[in-house]
Design a protein around this motif. Structure first.
Motif, PDB file in Angstrom:
ATOM      1  N   LEU A 246       0.868  -1.178   0.000  1.00  0.00           N
ATOM      2  CA  LEU A 246       0.000   0.000   0.000  1.00  0.00           C
ATOM      3  C   LEU A 246       0.905   1.228   0.000  1.00  0.00           C
ATOM      4  N   SER A 247       0.646   2.124  -0.944  1.00  0.00           N
ATOM      5  CA  SER A 247       1.562   3.253  -1.052  1.00  0.00           C
ATOM      6  C   SER A 247       1.347   4.230   0.088  1.00  0.00           C
ATOM      7  N   VAL A 248       2.464   4.692   0.639  1.00  0.00           N
ATOM      8  CA  VAL A 248       2.432   5.682   1.705  1.00  0.00           C
ATOM      9  C   VAL A 248       2.871   6.999   1.085  1.00  0.00           C
ATOM     10  N   PRO A 249       2.122   8.075   1.330  1.00  0.00           N
ATOM     11  CA  PRO A 249       2.506   9.326   0.678  1.00  0.00           C
ATOM     12  C   PRO A 249       3.791   9.914   1.266  1.00  0.00           C
TER      13      PRO A 249
END
Lengths: 297, 879
Positions: A246-249
């Protein structure tokens, strides 16, 4: 408390550009009328350079501070000797910000070894019996917007045990794969640094992921130059064992005063870098460094 | 004035604004956070020790290492520092939950204090430190409550910052309207606002940075129109960086809460939060979480419900006014995830009840498929039951739903789990099914709650079940034919609860029972219920409580009727008396009821009692006669004696009537000077006067007893009045004597003014016998002598006014009742007239009117002698 002296700069954010007129009022207030020998206003701007102890040794650092570079220094007489009535007196002023010769109004910057600062000082000279009154007030200079369009320079990165340098025993490292990208390393100083980071996999639990903003200051002097990198701020973007895949900003606002457009002059340099720091459980620390170029548009 | 002129010009834009408002303000149908707060605090508690670690140092990473290197001595010294000085560190260990709550409240207070004393930086530090506590998941079962407490502080902070900046926009002239646009905000305010955001953006740690920024989300309004709509998605993404799924779901809940408050029209971010949450859902079953649970010794079934408050809230925000399609999509997404009991529960708690109810069978199917080890199933069924209590499932599915649900509920081992679930489903059962199903359910509850006296811990739930049942079964004959209803009542063994339940039942009975009843089932059951209430009365029972109980029991007694079977009715009253002897109002009601019964009998027999009915009526009278002495209030007793005596007279029970009257007379000396009325002590004389006047009217028609002397009741009463200690400077005694004169005058008539059917009064007994009249005259003279005696004693200065008015009233009595052809009487009246006027105390208008009246009457036939009298009555002129 008797007499007081205050400077109020017109703009709330105190930001001015070269060529603009710095304006405001000097406020003098007192219960009784005030006798004085004249009031003057001085604008000063200078670059202070400091050599770090690490580069040149403690004593040299202490004595060999490089002489400050003066950028602007001018004084105007506001009021001739006389008397102010009791109560509050406001004296408006306007100060055109012009520099002499080939000097440049660098942008205000508060660093460790390089400091660029502008002040406005008001002096009220008084008779021998009363102390002179002085009030200083900092104002901020922003350099003129750079011409031409900023070309974005995105960077993709992948961090695995294999991509790391500076590892003592690679075999002891837990396996991991972290991917990410920065939207641009050419940054507008008023806009945040943005990007994304994905922990694709990691054997060890993640403790924390941080963005470390670093200033690299270089001071030139007679014997050569000193270059020092120090942390400005550290922003955590992930806390704990984040979800895999899951991409983390990546998001970091450049702090005011402590950053300025990347600056390169004959005597000194101010540059910025960002480190992506991943802390794994069992105290593994992984850092990936990206030089930034800041500008103002 | 300024606003008034501006208004009409802005109609067009204001309409637009109003349209927008409807979208941007949450309606009253949205259950606010405030109402969830208390519930969460009550539910998520712990007995473990908690700790608060506050470090008020500068925001640098070195802080951690510096503290650990600090010597123990320095550390303790720093802990002693009370306030949040730069670099001070506070670690509070071993706090109980209550200590913890108090500490947080102190922090809230010190935040306000710091703000009030203009220490903005300190205030920010407090908020950062508090929000940092939310990253700590030790003592995990307390986390939801911790979240509630700390977000309270954040709310306070958000409000303070917003109000401060708002107040900066208020110049001395104009006030910022509620819906301002950023152009109206002055530079100083903007700069201050910007400063806050820069400061917050540089907070090192993720969780405090997130919470503090979210808390001042509203302030974006000062900077730009799109600020909030840009910020919300960014903050939503930011939460992805929070590794712990529990911490992250609560962060989402907070963001949704702030979002709903500030910009409810921005639904996108709400949905994004939900979908992001689904993406991280698998983490709950990941190693990191599982390891943590093992360390803390928390089982999965007690861990998963910790998510519920946050998820319920997120789901509620999304589903608020959401289209059906979105709800369906959300449900489908939840279905796809493995072990989705947790999601399912939140869907059921947050979505519209109608939505759930129409899909009940689907939900039951899904619940059944859920993993046994995860989220407790009884909570799922409870949530479903709550929905079904509010909305109805399709007609065809109803029975199947009940069967499926109860199949699971009845298997629950833990009585607490069982009763929490059963309580909810009782509502559904009562609403849609008959007494048979309700009986089955009650039987099942009894079966589960009886072992080990489990019911003792569940009185509130059991009480709620009873309330639901009686709310749906208004017909008490049906209710009591539910076999298990009474055995169910037997579970309430703690007296206070038992009485409460009984009160509920009686209230419903009084409210809904339309017709009087003689149904033995109802009577037996309700007598039992009323007896329970009555038996709870003791010396410590409050007056109000007694009044309430008596009201309820009386309501029941009034509703009992055996129709024409009067004997049965009387025996019911006899039974009731023996049961409710401690409640005076009930006894009074019973006496009235029995008197009524006697009169009913008379009515049925049309006044002619047969031997049987006469005996019955005497039984009624006897009932009253022996019941009245057990009452405490003296006037109640007096009035009831009189009343019952009248009833006895009406039923031709002469000696019984005499007995009542004698009892009343012998009671009068006991009347105290002061009586307690509604908690205040009042003089009793006026009440006694009222009672006696009433009594005299009855005495007129009471025939003399053949064996006692003439007018023996009146004589006896006069003796009692004579001996009674009257108020020293009052005239009540004389007023009574005047009334006695009226009575005696009425008694000397040839035929009395009124009679009782079938009772011969003295007029027909004596037939105007001269001896009787002489006796009567003698009595009159004695009484008049008493009155005159009294008038004489009033000849003192301060009493002259009383003398005048009493004299006049005596004069009026003579005028009305006396025969003025009698010379002595005539002379007496003239004297009284003079007496009334002697000291100039008389009211001239009254005197004039009286005189006019006499003159008018003298013109009537046989009244000629009054003309002469009128001439002898001079009017005093006021000169």
């Amino acid at each position: 408390m008797g007499t007081s002296l205050d400077i109020k700069i017109k703009r709330a954010n105190k930001v001015y550009h070269a060529g603009e007129v710095l304006s405001g009022v000097v406020v003098i207030s007192g219960k009784d009328s005030i006798q004085h020998q004249g009031v003057s206003l001085t604008v000063e701007g200078s670059v202070n350079l400091q050599l770090s102890a690490k580069s040149v040794g403690v004593f040299e650092a202490f004595y060999n501070s490089v002489k400050p570079i003066q950028i602007i220094n001018s004084t105007i007489e506001m009021v001739k000797p006389g008397k102010f009535p009791s109560g509050k007196t406001e004296i408006p002023f306007e100060f055109p910000l012009h520099v002499k010769g080939n000097k440049v109004l660098y942008e205000t910057y508060h660093g460790v070894f390089v400091n660029i600062q502008y002040t406005l000082r008001c002096d009220m000279r008084r008779s021998l019996l009363a102390k002179d009154l002085t009030k200083t007030c900092e104002f901020i200079v922003h350099s003129a917007p750079q011409k031409g369009k900023l070309t974005p320079s995105p960077v993709d990165f992948t961090i695995t045990p294999e991509t790391l340098q500076n590892v003592k025993e690679r075999a002891l490292l837990p396996k991991f794969l972290i991917r990410g990208h920065l939207n641009s390393t050419n940054c507008v100083i008023t806009q945040p640094l943005t990007g994304e980071l994905v922990v694709e996999s990691s054997e060890a639990a993640i403790k924390s992921i941080e963005l470390q903003l670093v200033r690299v200051e270089t001071c030139g002097c007679a014997e050569g130059y000193a270059r020092d990198a120090t942390e400005i701020q550290n922003i955590q973007i992930a806390d704990g064992d984040v979800c895999r895949g899951l991409s983390v900003p990546i998001h970091m606002v450049f702090p005011r005063l402590f950053t300025c457009p990347t600056l390169e002059t004959t005597n000194f340099k101010v540059e910025f870098e960002v480190n992506v720091v991943v802390l794994l459980h069992a105290d593994h620390l992984i850092t990936e460094n990206f030089p930034l170029k800041l500008c103002r548009t | 004035m300024f606003a008034a002129t501006a208004e009409p010009a802005a109609t067009d834009s204001s309409r637009k604004r109003r349209d927008r408002d409807e979208n941007s303000i949450v309606g009253s149908d949205f259950e606010p956070w405030a109402s969830k707060r208390g519930e969460i605090l009550a539910r998520y508690t712990t007995t473990e020790k908690l700790s608060i670690n506050l470090f008020m140092g500068s925001e640098k990473g070195k802080a951690g290492t510096a503290t650990s290197a600090m010597s123990e001595k320095v550390r303790t010294r720093l802990e002693e520092l009370d306030d949040f000085e730069e670099g001070s560190q506070k670690e509070l260990l071993n706090l109980t939950q209550q200590d913890y709550v108090n500490r947080i409240e102190e922090l809230n207070q010190s935040l306000k204090d710091a703000w009030a004393s203009d220490q903005k930086v300190k205030a920010l530090k407090i908020v950062i430190q508090c929000s940092k506590l939310l990253s700590d998941t030790s003592v995990i079962q307390f986390y939801p409550s911790k979240f509630v407490l700390i977000t309270d502080i954040l709310d306070t902070f958000g409000k303070l910052v917003y109000e401060r900046i708002f107040s900066m926009c208020v110049d001395n002239r104009s006030v910022l309207p509620d819906h301002f646009s950023p152009e109206n905000v002055n530079d100083t305010a903007k700069e201050t606002c910007l400063n806050w955001f820069f400061k917050i953006a540089s907070i090192r740690e993720l969780i405090p940075r997130f919470y503090v920024e979210a808390s001042i989300l509203k302030c974006n309004k000062f900077l730009s129109k799109t600020g909030i709509s840009e910020c919300l998605p960014r903050l939503t993404c930011m939460i992805r960086g929070i590794g712990d799924p529990l911490v992250s779901v609560y962060a989402r809940a907070y963001l949704c809460r702030v979002g709903m408050e500030v910009a409810p029209h921005l639904k996108e971010s709400l949905n994004k939060n939900f979908f992001d949450f689904l993406l991280t859902f698998k983490q709950i079953h990941g190693d990191t979480v599982q390891n943590q649970l093992v360390v803390q010794g928390v089982e999965l079934p007690s861990y998963l419900p910790l998510y519920s408050p946050a998820m319920d809230w997120i789901f509620q925000c999304i589903s608020y006014h959401a289209p059906e399609a979105l709800l369906t999509e959300m449900m489908e997404r939840c279905k796809k995830l493995g072990n989705n009991a947790l999601l399912l529960n939140s869907v059921m708690s947050a979505f519209r009840a109608e939505f759930i109810a129409t899909r009940s069978m689907d939900f039951i199917g899904m619940i059944k498929e859920c993993d046994e080890s995860g989220f407790p199933k009884h909570l799922l069924f409870r949530s479903l039951g709550l929905n079904l209590a509010l909305a109805d499932p399709p007609e065809g599915d109803r029975l199947q739903i009940l069967n499926e649900a109860w199949k699971v509920i009845t298997k629950l081992k833990n009585p607490q789990d069982y009763i929490n679930c059963a309580e909810v489903w009782v509502e559904y059962t009562c609403k849609h099914f008959t007494k048979r199903e309700v009986n089955t359910v009650l039987a099942d509850v009894i079966k589960h709650m009886t072992p080990d006296r489990a019911f003792e811990d569940s009185y509130p739930q059991l009480q709620s079940i009873i309330k639901k049942v009686i709310a749906h079964f208004h017909d008490f004959s049906v209710l009591f034919s539910v076999e298990k209803f009474l055995p169910f009542l037997d579970m309430f063994q703690k007296e206070s609860v038992r009485v409460e339940v009984c009160k509920c039942i009686m209230e419903v009975f009084i409210k809904h029972q339309q017709e009087p009843t003689k149904d033995p089932v109802i009577l037996n059951a309700l007598l039992h219920v009323c007896k329970t209430m009555h038996d709870s009365v003791n010396a410590l029972t409050l007056e109000d409580e007694k009044r309430m109980l008596a009201y309820l029991i009386n309501g029941f007694i009034k509703m009992v009727s055996f129709g024409r079977d009067f004997e049965q009715q009387l025996s019911f009253y006899v039974e009731a008396r023996s049961m409710f002897c401690n409640l005076e109002p009930v006894l009074v009601q019973l006496i009235h009821s029995v008197n009524r019964l006697a009169m009913e009998t008379r009515k049925v027999m049309k006044g002619n009692h047969s031997r049987k009915t006469a005996a019955f009526v005497r039984a009624c009278v006897a009932y009253c006669f022996i019941t009245i002495p057990s009452l405490v209030s003296i006037f109640t007793r007096l009035n009831l004696y009189l009343h019952s005596g009248q009833v006895a007279l009406a039923n031709q029970c002469l000696s019984q009537a005499d007995a009542f009257f004698k009892a009343a007379i012998s009671l009068i000396p006991e009347v105290p000077k002061m009586i307690n009325i509604d908690g205040k002590m009042r003089p009793s004389e006026s009440f006694l006067l009222e009672f006696l006047c009433n009594f005299f009217s009855t005495l007129l028609i009471v025939p003399d007893h053949p064996e006692h002397g003439v007018l023996f009741l009146v004589r006896e009463l006069l003796n009692v009045i004579q001996d009674y200690t009257w108020e020293d400077n009052g005239d009540d005694k004389i007023r009574i004597y005047t009334c006695v004169l009226h009575l005696l005058s009425a008694m000397s008539q040839e035929t009395y003014l009124y009679h009782i059917d079938k009772v011969d009064s003295n007029d027909s007994l004596y037939g105007g016998d001269s001896k009787f009249l002489a006796e009567n005259n003698k009595l009159c003279e004695t009484v008049m002598a008493q009155i005159l005696e009294h008038l004489k004693t009033l000849a003192k200065d301060e009493a002259l006014k009383r003398q005048s008015s009493l004299g006049l009233s005596f004069f009026n009595s003579i005028l009305a009742h006396g025969d003025l052809r009698n010379n002595r009487l005539n002379q007496l009246s003239v004297n009284l007239w003079h007496l009334a006027q002697r000291h100039g105390c008389a009211d001239t208008r009254t005197m004039v009117k009286t005189l006019e009246y006499i003159k008018k009457r003298s013109k009537q036939p046989d009244m000629g002698h009054l003309t002469e009298l009128a001439l002898r009555l001079p009017l005093q002129t006021r000169t």
